[in-house]
Design a protein around this motif. Structure first.
Motif, PDB file in Angstrom:
ATOM      1  N   GLY A 191       0.914  -1.213   0.007  1.00 42.66           N
ATOM      2  CA  GLY A 191       0.011  -0.117  -0.106  1.00 42.66           C
ATOM      3  C   GLY A 191       0.842   1.286   0.048  1.00 42.66           C
ATOM      4  N   SER A 192       0.203   2.306   0.004  1.00 45.42           N
ATOM      5  CA  SER A 192       0.947   3.636  -0.025  1.00 45.42           C
ATOM      6  C   SER A 192       0.797   4.233   1.394  1.00 45.42           C
ATOM      7  CB  SER A 192       0.122   4.643  -0.992  1.00 45.42           C
ATOM      8  OG  SER A 192      -1.453   4.538  -0.615  1.00 45.42           O
ATOM      9  N   THR A 193       0.451   3.584   2.450  1.00 45.51           N
ATOM     10  CA  THR A 193       0.616   3.916   3.653  1.00 45.51           C
ATOM     11  C   THR A 193       1.877   4.368   4.114  1.00 45.51           C
ATOM     12  OG1 THR A 193      -1.382   2.518   4.269  1.00 45.51           O
ATOM     13  CG2 THR A 193      -0.351   3.739   6.104  1.00 45.51           C
ATOM     14  N   TYR A 194       2.983   3.470   3.959  1.00 43.03           N
ATOM     15  CA  TYR A 194       4.213   3.651   4.418  1.00 43.03           C
ATOM     16  C   TYR A 194       5.088   3.743   3.154  1.00 43.03           C
ATOM     17  CZ  TYR A 194       1.850   2.057   8.578  1.00 43.03           C
ATOM     18  OH  TYR A 194       1.072   1.866   9.633  1.00 43.03           O
ATOM     19  N   PRO A 195       5.081   4.728   2.259  1.00 44.64           N
ATOM     20  CA  PRO A 195       5.929   4.398   1.156  1.00 44.64           C
ATOM     21  C   PRO A 195       7.689   4.722   1.314  1.00 44.64           C
ATOM     22  CG  PRO A 195       4.726   6.616   0.975  1.00 44.64           C
ATOM     23  CD  PRO A 195       4.243   5.498   1.993  1.00 44.64           C
ATOM     24  N   GLU A 196       7.472   5.417   2.387  1.00 43.35           N
ATOM     25  CA  GLU A 196       8.823   5.949   2.804  1.00 43.35           C
ATOM     26  C   GLU A 196       9.799   4.580   3.320  1.00 43.35           C
ATOM     27  OE1 GLU A 196       6.721   6.446   6.475  1.00 43.35           O
ATOM     28  OE2 GLU A 196       6.509   6.653   4.556  1.00 43.35           O
ATOM     29  N   LYS A 197       8.962   3.787   4.298  1.00 46.83           N
ATOM     30  CA  LYS A 197       9.379   2.522   4.629  1.00 46.83           C
ATOM     31  C   LYS A 197       9.748   1.616   3.722  1.00 46.83           C
ATOM     32  CE  LYS A 197      10.488  -0.261   8.271  1.00 46.83           C
ATOM     33  NZ  LYS A 197      11.858  -0.003   8.946  1.00 46.83           N
ATOM     34  N   CYS A 198       8.816   1.464   2.519  1.00 46.50           N
ATOM     35  CA  CYS A 198       8.964   0.387   1.652  1.00 46.50           C
ATOM     36  C   CYS A 198      10.258   0.926   0.794  1.00 46.50           C
ATOM     37  CB  CYS A 198       7.931   0.347   0.658  1.00 46.50           C
ATOM     38  SG  CYS A 198       7.929  -0.824  -0.567  1.00 46.50           S
ATOM     39  N   TYR A 199      10.336   2.208   0.577  1.00 49.09           N
ATOM     40  CA  TYR A 199      11.652   2.605  -0.092  1.00 49.09           C
ATOM     41  C   TYR A 199      12.919   2.437   0.653  1.00 49.09           C
ATOM     42  CZ  TYR A 199      14.521   5.536  -3.237  1.00 49.09           C
ATOM     43  OH  TYR A 199      15.465   5.778  -4.028  1.00 49.09           O
ATOM     44  N   ALA A 200      12.862   2.534   1.953  1.00 52.90           N
ATOM     45  CA  ALA A 200      13.831   2.331   2.780  1.00 52.90           C
ATOM     46  C   ALA A 200      14.380   0.908   2.630  1.00 52.90           C
ATOM     47  CB  ALA A 200      13.646   2.818   3.963  1.00 52.90           C
ATOM     48  N   ASN A 201      13.502   0.178   2.726  1.00 49.48           N
ATOM     49  CA  ASN A 201      13.772  -1.356   2.858  1.00 49.48           C
ATOM     50  C   ASN A 201      14.046  -1.935   1.588  1.00 49.48           C
ATOM     51  OD1 ASN A 201      13.699  -1.633   5.711  1.00 49.48           O
ATOM     52  ND2 ASN A 201      11.280  -2.483   5.471  1.00 49.48           N
ATOM     53  N   TYR A 202      13.226  -1.551   0.451  1.00 52.37           N
ATOM     54  CA  TYR A 202      13.343  -2.297  -0.965  1.00 52.37           C
ATOM     55  C   TYR A 202      13.888  -1.377  -1.991  1.00 52.37           C
ATOM     56  CZ  TYR A 202      10.685  -5.774   1.782  1.00 52.37           C
ATOM     57  OH  TYR A 202      10.202  -6.395   2.937  1.00 52.37           O
ATOM     58  N   GLY A 203      13.977  -0.147  -1.764  1.00 54.57           N
ATOM     59  CA  GLY A 203      14.268   0.924  -2.760  1.00 54.57           C
ATOM     60  C   GLY A 203      13.174   1.009  -3.896  1.00 54.57           C
ATOM     61  N   SER A 204      11.998   0.760  -3.497  1.00 56.11           N
ATOM     62  CA  SER A 204      10.801   0.803  -4.444  1.00 56.11           C
ATOM     63  C   SER A 204       9.705   1.554  -3.659  1.00 56.11           C
ATOM     64  CB  SER A 204      10.346  -0.618  -4.793  1.00 56.11           C
ATOM     65  OG  SER A 204       9.451  -0.385  -6.007  1.00 56.11           O
ATOM     66  N   ILE A 205       8.831   2.064  -4.460  1.00 57.27           N
ATOM     67  CA  ILE A 205       7.586   2.650  -3.904  1.00 57.27           C
ATOM     68  C   ILE A 205       6.340   2.061  -4.360  1.00 57.27           C
ATOM     69  CG2 ILE A 205       5.920   4.783  -4.061  1.00 57.27           C
ATOM     70  CD1 ILE A 205       8.485   5.336  -2.559  1.00 57.27           C
ATOM     71  N   PRO A 206       5.383   1.470  -3.474  1.00 57.14           N
ATOM     72  CA  PRO A 206       4.301   0.877  -3.731  1.00 57.14           C
ATOM     73  C   PRO A 206       3.215   1.747  -4.209  1.00 57.14           C
ATOM     74  CG  PRO A 206       4.347   0.881  -1.258  1.00 57.14           C
ATOM     75  CD  PRO A 206       5.469   1.532  -2.016  1.00 57.14           C
ATOM     76  N   VAL A 207       2.232   1.534  -4.770  1.00 57.94           N
ATOM     77  CA  VAL A 207       0.916   2.182  -5.333  1.00 57.94           C
ATOM     78  C   VAL A 207      -0.247   1.246  -5.113  1.00 57.94           C
ATOM     79  CG1 VAL A 207       1.712   3.849  -6.810  1.00 57.94           C
ATOM     80  CG2 VAL A 207       1.248   1.617  -7.517  1.00 57.94           C
ATOM     81  N   LYS A 208      -1.326   1.902  -4.415  1.00 58.11           N
ATOM     82  CA  LYS A 208      -2.567   0.987  -4.284  1.00 58.11           C
ATOM     83  C   LYS A 208      -3.170   0.622  -5.368  1.00 58.11           C
ATOM     84  CE  LYS A 208      -3.973   2.921   0.324  1.00 58.11           C
ATOM     85  NZ  LYS A 208      -4.846   3.593   1.149  1.00 58.11           N
ATOM     86  N   GLY A 209      -3.811  -0.595  -5.420  1.00 55.90           N
ATOM     87  CA  GLY A 209      -4.452  -1.214  -6.662  1.00 55.90           C
ATOM     88  C   GLY A 209      -4.912  -2.487  -6.107  1.00 55.90           C
ATOM     89  N   GLU A 210      -5.674  -2.952  -7.057  1.00 52.19           N
ATOM     90  CA  GLU A 210      -6.209  -4.573  -6.915  1.00 52.19           C
ATOM     91  C   GLU A 210      -5.197  -5.661  -7.071  1.00 52.19           C
ATOM     92  OE1 GLU A 210      -9.672  -5.368  -6.155  1.00 52.19           O
ATOM     93  OE2 GLU A 210      -9.461  -3.470  -5.750  1.00 52.19           O
ATOM     94  N   PHE A 211      -4.057  -5.123  -7.632  1.00 46.82           N
ATOM     95  CA  PHE A 211      -2.922  -6.015  -8.200  1.00 46.82           C
ATOM     96  C   PHE A 211      -1.872  -5.897  -7.054  1.00 46.82           C
ATOM     97  CE2 PHE A 211      -2.592  -2.020 -10.578  1.00 46.82           C
ATOM     98  CZ  PHE A 211      -1.375  -1.448  -9.886  1.00 46.82           C
ATOM     99  N   CYS A 212      -2.202  -5.203  -6.014  1.00 44.24           N
ATOM    100  CA  CYS A 212      -0.997  -4.768  -4.828  1.00 44.24           C
ATOM    101  C   CYS A 212      -0.118  -5.984  -4.339  1.00 44.24           C
ATOM    102  CB  CYS A 212      -1.531  -3.859  -3.652  1.00 44.24           C
ATOM    103  SG  CYS A 212      -2.657  -4.863  -2.593  1.00 44.24           S
ATOM    104  N   HIS A 213      -0.557  -7.154  -4.011  1.00 39.22           N
ATOM    105  CA  HIS A 213      -0.094  -8.428  -3.797  1.00 39.22           C
ATOM    106  C   HIS A 213       0.998  -8.600  -4.904  1.00 39.22           C
ATOM    107  CE1 HIS A 213      -1.792  -9.242   0.317  1.00 39.22           C
ATOM    108  NE2 HIS A 213      -2.682  -8.232  -0.261  1.00 39.22           N
ATOM    109  N   GLU A 214       0.548  -8.698  -6.138  1.00 39.07           N
ATOM    110  CA  GLU A 214       1.595  -9.116  -7.116  1.00 39.07           C
ATOM    111  C   GLU A 214       2.618  -7.957  -7.324  1.00 39.07           C
ATOM    112  OE1 GLU A 214       1.968  -9.455 -11.986  1.00 39.07           O
ATOM    113  OE2 GLU A 214       0.126 -10.422 -10.989  1.00 39.07           O
ATOM    114  N   MET A 215       2.318  -6.850  -7.024  1.00 38.18           N
ATOM    115  CA  MET A 215       3.141  -5.670  -6.925  1.00 38.18           C
ATOM    116  C   MET A 215       4.351  -5.982  -5.813  1.00 38.18           C
ATOM    117  SD  MET A 215       2.911  -1.715  -7.327  1.00 38.18           S
ATOM    118  CE  MET A 215       4.293  -0.515  -7.800  1.00 38.18           C
ATOM    119  N   ALA A 216       3.853  -6.301  -4.783  1.00 37.78           N
ATOM    120  CA  ALA A 216       4.693  -6.593  -3.610  1.00 37.78           C
ATOM    121  C   ALA A 216       5.765  -7.811  -4.069  1.00 37.78           C
ATOM    122  CB  ALA A 216       3.847  -7.463  -2.736  1.00 37.78           C
ATOM    123  N   LEU A 217       5.060  -8.782  -4.625  1.00 39.53           N
ATOM    124  CA  LEU A 217       6.194  -9.981  -5.108  1.00 39.53           C
ATOM    125  C   LEU A 217       7.273  -9.204  -6.154  1.00 39.53           C
ATOM    126  CD1 LEU A 217       3.572 -12.865  -5.961  1.00 39.53           C
ATOM    127  CD2 LEU A 217       5.643 -12.942  -4.391  1.00 39.53           C
TER     128      LEU A 217
END
Length: 505
Positions: A191-217
Motif C-alpha cells: 500500500g501507499s501508507t508507508y511509502p518511505e518505509k518501503c523505499y528504505a527497505n526495498y528501494g521501491s515505492i508501492p501504489v494502491k491497486g487490486e494488484f498490490c500483492h503481485e506488485m509486492a512480489l
C-alpha cells in the motif's frame, strides 16, 4: 527413542517431523505456516533434482577430461536455514528431502539453539546432518561468501521484512543455488501508507491497486535482482507466491556478468491513474542491437486520457517473469504424485501451482469488480469478459493472487472498450453518476469496436473445470502472523535490523 522428558513439552507433528514445543510458549508454533513449509519442501526437492542433474553432468565432463571430483559432493547439497527458531523447518527438510549433505539451522537466540538440538535428538537425526548454530544470521552468511564455503540453498523466513538479510544471502548461495525468501511486512509492501518505509527497505515505492500483492512480489524480486547484480549474479525466479499474510519466492542465483546487464530492461516504473485506476509500465531502459539505452518517457500524459485524473507513480518493480513454467510443471507433477500424509496442505498446493502454471507472463492484472465499479455497471462474468478479450485475439488468464483477476496482454484502451461494449448491452442510469466521476468521462467515449461476448473455448481454464482450490481462503479462525516468539533470555535488539527476532515456527 531418546531420553528426553516430554512432560514439559507439547508434541506437534507436521509432515515427517515431530517437534517438542515448550507448553508455556504457545506462539512458538504457527500451524498456518505449514503451507509455507510444505511448498518449501516441494520446491527444494524439485530444484535439487535439476541441480544434481547439472552437477552430475559437470562431474562426468570433468571425469572425461581427467579431473577428479568427490562423488558425495556431486550427489548431494547443503542447506542453510538462517532463522531457524525451533528447527521444525530444518528437521522436515532433513527427513523429507533426499540427497542432503548437511543442514545448518542457525538462530541468534541461545534458547532457540537448545530447542533445535533437542528436536534433532527427539527426531533421531544426526547432529552432523542437522547442525545447530548460534549466531547473527548476516554475520554467519558473510562468513560463507567464498566459493568452497557457500550453501546450495539459503532459506530466509524472518518475522517482518527480509530486506536486512538479502545482501548476505545472495553472496552466500552457490552458483546455481536456490534462495527461499519470505516477507510478512505486507502493510509496507502492498500500500501507499508507508511509502518511505518501503523505499528504505526495498528501494521501491508501492501504489494502491487490486494488484498490490503481485506488485509486492515484483518489488521483492526487483530488490533481490539489484542486490545480486552488485556481485555479477543473475536471479531466475522459479515460483513466486502470494500466500495468506506473506509472500514467498524461490529464486535461482547464477553468476553471469553478461545477464546482469539486462536488469535495467527488467525493471519498470508503474503509473496508476488516481481516478479510473488504469495502469501503465515504463521500463527503465531497452536493448538495441548495439547497446542499452534509457527509455524515452514518460509513457503517459500528465492527465489520464480516459478520465483526466492525475497519476500516482510507483516502483521500480520487476517486470520480467515471476515463474519458470517448466519448473512449475515439474513441481506440480511431484506434488500430484506425493503422499498427502507428508503434505498436509496438499489440496492448496495443487490449486495454487495449477493456477500459477496457467498464468500468462505479463505484469499485474485487472479486477472485473474494480472495472465495473468505475463504470457503475453490473459485473460481466469472468467467462464473458475473458471471452471478449480472447475473441479479439489477446491472451488471458487468472492470477493466483486474487479471485476475479484477469491477466491479459490487451492494452488498457482495449479493456475499457470491452467494458463500454458491455455497458451497451447492460446500460447504466446516468443520472446516478456524479458529473466529475471517472464513469461519465469513460462512457462519453464510443468504443472503437463492439466486443464479441460469445463464449470462447479457452475462457475457462482447466483448474476451474476440475474444481481445484484455486485461490487463497482464510485457513482458520483468527489466522495471521502471531506475535514474536519470546525465549527465556531477554535480548536487547535494534528492531530495525530484526536479526535476533525469532519467527513463528
Amino acid at each position: 527413542m531418546t531420553n528426553i522428558e516430554s512432560d514439559e513439552f507439547s508434541i506437534i507433528t507436521e509432515g515427517k517431523a515431530s517437534i517438542l514445543f515448550p507448553k508455556d510458549n504457545a506462539v512458538f508454533y504457527n500451524n498456518v505456516q505449514q503451507y509455507n513449509r510444505d511448498m518449501s519442501v516441494a520446491a527444494i526437492r524439485t530444484w535439487s533434482e535439476i541441480y544434481l542433474e547439472e552437477k552430475e553432468k559437470k562431474a562426468r565432463k570433468k571425469h572425461e577430461t581427467g579431473t577428479s571430483i568427490a562423488k558425495s559432493k556431486a550427489n548431494s547439497f547443503t542447506i542453510l536455514e538462517a532463522l531457524a527458531a525451533s528447527g521444525l523447518r530444518s528437521i522436515r527438510y532433513a527427513k523429507e528431502i533426499p540427497n542432503i549433505d548437511y543442514i545448518v539451522a542457525n538462530d541468534f537466540d541461545v534458547d532457540a539453539v537448545d530447542s533445535i538440538n533437542r528436536n534433532v535428538e527427539y527426531n533421531e537425526l544426526s547432529k552432523e546432518l542437522v547442525r545447530a548454530n548460534q549466531g547473527d544470521a548476516c554475520s554467519f552468511m558473510y562468513q560463507h561468501r567464498e566459493y568452497h564455503n557457500r550453501f546450495d540453498v539459503v532459506d530466509i523466513d524472518p518475522y517482518g521484512t527480509a530486506a536486512p538479510f538479502l545482501d548476505a544471502a545472495v553472496q552466500s548461495v552457490q552458483n546455481g543455488g536456490l534462495l527461499c525468501i519470505t516477507c510478512t511486512d505486507l502493510a509496507v509492501l502492498t500500500g501507499s501508507t508507508y511509502p518511505e518505509k518501503c523505499y528504505a527497505n526495498y528501494g521501491s515505492i508501492p501504489v494502491k491497486g487490486e494488484f498490490c500483492h503481485e506488485m509486492a512480489l515484483r518489488i521483492l524480486l526487483y530488490t533481490l535482482s539489484t542486490c545480486a547484480a552488485r556481485y555479477q549474479r543473475q536471479i531466475i525466479p522459479l515460483v513466486s507466491c502470494s500466500i495468506d499474510f506473506y509472500i514467498r519466492v524461490f529464486v535461482r542465483v547464477v553468476i553471469s556478468a553478461a545477464e546482469v546487464k539486462k536488469n535495467c530492461c527488467k525493471a519498470s516504473h508503474v503509473y496508476v491513474c488516481s481516478g479510473c485506476k488504469s495502469f501503465y509500465l515504463q521500463p527503465l531502459a531497452k536493448m538495441t542491437e548495439k547497446k542499452f539505452v534509457p527509455m524515452v518517457g514518460p509513457i503517459v500524459n500528465s492527465n489520464c486520457i480516459h478520465c483526466e485524473n492525475k497519476f500516482h507513480v510507483g516502483g521500480p518493480i520487476w517486470n520480467s517473469s515471476m515463474h519458470d513454467k517448466e519448473f512449475v510443471q515439474r513441481m506440480l507433477t511431484h506434488v500430484k504424485n506425493s503422499n498427502t500424509d507428508v503434505y498436509g496442505t496438499h489440496a492448496r498446493m495443487l490449486g495454487m501451482l495449477t493456477v500459477i502454471s496457467e498464468e500468462i507472463d505479463v505484469p499485474l492484472f485487472h479486477s472485473i469488480s474494480m472495472l465495473s465499479s468505475k463504470l457503475n455497471c453490473i459485473n460481466p462474468s469472468l467467462k464473458l469478459f475473458c471471452s471478449a478479450l480472447l475473441n479479439k485475439g489477446y491472451q488471458v488468464s487468472a492470477s493466483h493472487v486474487m479471485a476475479g483477476s484477469v491477466k491479459t496482454d490487451a492494452p488498457i484502451d482495449v479493456v475499457w472498450d470491452v467494458m463500454r461494449s458491455w455497458v451497451k448491452l447492460h446500460p447504466v442510469t446516468m443520472k446516478n453518476i456524479a458529473e466529475n466521476s471517472p464513469a461519465r468521462k469513460l462512457l462519453a467515449v464510443e468504443p472503437s469496436f463492439i466486443a464479441d461476448f460469445k463464449i470462447h473455448e479457452d475462457a475457462e481454464p482447466p483448474s476451474r473445470k476440475v474444481k481445484l482450490v484455486r485461490f487463497q481462503q482464510n485457513p482458520e479462525k483468527n489466522w495471521g502472523p502471531k506475535p514474536r516468539a519470546s525465549g527465556k533470555r531477554k535480548l536487547e535488539v535494534d528492531d530495525s535490523e530484526h536479526r535476533s527476532a525469532k519467527k513463528p515456527g
